[in-house]
Design a protein around this motif. Sequence first.
Motif, PDB file in Angstrom:
ATOM      1  N   MET A   1       0.847  -1.187   0.000  1.00  0.00           N
ATOM      2  CA  MET A   1       0.000   0.000   0.000  1.00  0.00           C
ATOM      3  C   MET A   1       0.884   1.238   0.000  1.00  0.00           C
ATOM      4  O   MET A   1       1.997   1.206   0.516  1.00  0.00           O
ATOM      5  N   TYR A   2       0.346   2.309  -0.552  1.00  0.00           N
ATOM      6  CA  TYR A   2       1.035   3.591  -0.434  1.00  0.00           C
ATOM      7  C   TYR A   2       0.026   4.723  -0.342  1.00  0.00           C
ATOM      8  O   TYR A   2      -1.118   4.597  -0.774  1.00  0.00           O
ATOM      9  N   SER A   3       0.475   5.819   0.248  1.00  0.00           N
ATOM     10  CA  SER A   3      -0.411   6.954   0.514  1.00  0.00           C
ATOM     11  C   SER A   3      -0.677   7.751  -0.750  1.00  0.00           C
ATOM     12  O   SER A   3       0.239   8.016  -1.536  1.00  0.00           O
ATOM     13  N   GLN A  93      -5.251   5.168   1.180  1.00  0.00           N
ATOM     14  CA  GLN A  93      -4.198   4.178   0.973  1.00  0.00           C
ATOM     15  C   GLN A  93      -4.527   3.381  -0.288  1.00  0.00           C
ATOM     16  O   GLN A  93      -5.605   2.814  -0.393  1.00  0.00           O
TER      17      GLN A  93
END
Length: 97
Positions: A1-3, A93
């Motif tokens: 996951m990444y913001s 996310q």
Amino acid sequence: MYSVKRLEIVIDRSYLNRLLKELENCGIEGYTVLDQVRGKGERGLRESDALADIFTNAYILVACSEETAEKAVAAIRPLLKMSGGMCLLSDAQWVRH
């Protein structure tokens, strides 16, 4: 996951193509559009079962970087001022698959 930043926009359907062009000019490469969404706001009730695009709204969902989101919000603000609608910006996310 990444913001990422989640950008949600509801706009009069007649302004949709102009809005999408502004988003693309800001570097947004992908988005989701839901046509003929219904709701009630400052311009009254907007139905989703109209025979034409008149008096209907579209919903646009975007996931992008914070920098791109800031550019996009600045670019679409004049369209929202003319057409009504709303724009929400939130943190999200992105789940990579």
